[in-house]
Write an enzyme that holds these catalytic residues in place. Structure first.
Site, PDB file in Angstrom:
ATOM      1  N   VAL A 191       0.826  -1.224   0.000  1.00  0.00           N
ATOM      2  CA  VAL A 191       0.000   0.000   0.000  1.00  0.00           C
ATOM      3  C   VAL A 191       0.855   1.267   0.000  1.00  0.00           C
ATOM      4  CG1 VAL A 191      -1.980  -1.075   1.159  1.00  0.00           C
ATOM      5  CG2 VAL A 191      -0.291   0.165   2.539  1.00  0.00           C
ATOM      6  N   LYS A 192       2.157   1.160   0.239  1.00  0.00           N
ATOM      7  CA  LYS A 192       3.001   2.339   0.387  1.00  0.00           C
ATOM      8  C   LYS A 192       3.453   2.865  -0.989  1.00  0.00           C
ATOM      9  CE  LYS A 192       2.295   1.895   4.749  1.00  0.00           C
ATOM     10  NZ  LYS A 192       3.079   1.303   5.803  1.00  0.00           N
TER      11      LYS A 192
END
Ligand code: PLP
Length: 390
Positions: A191-192
């Site tokens: 998700v980063k």
């Protein structure tokens, strides 16, 4: 009409990324080979930091950063309550105690004025923190120059939790240049900003910290004769100098990281474009859009809105309404001090950090990722308008 689910975040993987991983799989090294050195050198060059140590996750990166800072039983670490539990948990792995500094209601980052007041009080009581961990929430840099001034005055170590902030800029430097900190930690969870599957990294400009980070990454073992307590027994010889861990990243992951890093500036530019679209479209709606620090440039890990008070629709209804329409909104973060484990261990109450709690009750993270299309974003905005006008 069936439409595909829009998540709040997701990775972007190209054929080049796949080829980079495949190349490692066909090589003699699967772990601790040349791809890790290459990834570390590239990310240090990108950020303008001197020494990068890549590990298995940002959680393990925080853990070895805290160990390298000497955080031990009896010590105290302060961080923001508006973060993922890892920022605090890693201090407990070291046997230290955790306390929090409430957030600024505008920036959602650790409030520098609260920090200054809390330090003054802690100094009088002889209970200063050994380590302070500002979290660049959503990718928006904290006022690091002001925090650094306080670090000089009170003598604590500054470790940036930059899990959201790879590619963010403060005062003309990339986060990770460590101009106003001792270490900075990045995450490469999918998700980063960029991903290695699981992965993390500690950046520092201090050669002694770097040496300690390397030891803690792999069992406290060294193979460098100059680090040994006595002469080597021969080419097979290694010495264990500290109690370290197996927090190593693999070469497959590092190769994926290097391949992703080549597109980092494009990732950030698209995220900034998406943020601009949201901010323009939401002007005039009963929501607060994200604050931007005058000296900072966000990496836009998250796009968080706050619903105005006194609306017909509360945050729960807005959340449910968007989820029902296939939009994977989320909430970042449940204040760490309100978690049952932290309440029980340290006696925190819900209102111990009222700004973080008030923020939590009103916040909503909208979809934000490189491959989000204009059509998906416009649909999200239309749904939000529909729900808020109900
Ligand atoms: C994601 C995240 C972490 C932990 O990262 P992992 O790589 O999943 O261990 C730590 N701090 C913050 C603020 C995060 O968002």
């Amino acid at each position: 009409m069936t439409r595909k689910q829009i998540p709040y975040a997701r990775q972007s993987i190209t054929e080049e990324d796949i080829a980079a991983v495949e190349k490692v799989l066909r090589s003699p090294w699967l772990t601790t080979g040349p791809a890790i050195d290459e990834f570390e050198e590239k990310i240090a060059a990108y950020c303008g930091g001197r020494y990068a140590t890549a590990v298995s996750s940002a959680t393990s990166a925080l853990h070895i950063a805290y160990l390298a800072a000497g955080l031990s039983p009896g010590d105290l670490l302060w961080t923001s309550p508006n973060t993922f539990v890892a920022s605090a948990n890693a201090a407990l792995y070291c046997g230290a105690a955790v306390d929090f500094v409430d957030i600024d209601p505008e920036t959602y980052n650790m409030s520098v004025s609260h920090l200054a007041a809390k330090l003054e009080q802690a100094d009088r009581q002889g209970r200063l923190p050994k380590v302070v961990v500002p979290v660049h929430f959503a990718g928006q840099p904290c006022a690091m120059d002001e925090i650094w001034t306080l670090a000089q005055k009170y003598g604590f170590t500054v470790i940036e939790d930059a899990a959201h902030a790879l590619g963010a800029v403060f005062n003309g430097d990339k986060i990770g240049a460590c101009r106003y900190s001792h270490m900075a930690v990045f995450s490469f969870h999918p998700v980063k900003i960029i991903t290695t599957g699981e992965g993390g990294l500690v950046m520092t400009n201090d050669p002694l910290l770097h040496k300690r980070l390397r030891l803690y990454r792999s069992h406290g073992i060294t193979r460098s004769p100059e680090e040994m307590t006595h002469e080597s027994h021969g080419p097979w010889y290694y010495q264990q100098l500290e109690l370290g861990y197996n927090f190593r990243i693999t070469d497959m992951q590092a190769a994926l990281g290097s391949s992703q890093l080549a597109r980092l500036d494009r990732f950030i530019a698209r995220r900034a474009e998406i943020a601009g679209n949201y901010t323009r479209a939401l002007a005039g709606m009963p929501v607060t859009t994200p604050y931007q620090h005058a000296k900072g440039r966000s990496a836009w890990h998250l796009y968080v809105i706050k619903l105005a008070e006194g609306l017909q629709v509360n945050r729960r209804q807005a959340f449910d309404g968007l989820r029902q329409r296939g939009i994977g909104v989320n909430v970042h973060y449940i204040p760490v001090h309100t978690q049952p484990y932290y309440r029980k261990k340290f006696g925190f109450k819900t209102d111990s950090f009222p700004n973080a709690q008030a923020y939590y009750e009103a916040c909503l993270s909208l979809p934000m990722y490189f491959e989000l299309t204009d059509e998906e974003q416009n649909y999200t905005i239309r749904c939000l308008q529909e729900i808020l006008q109900a």
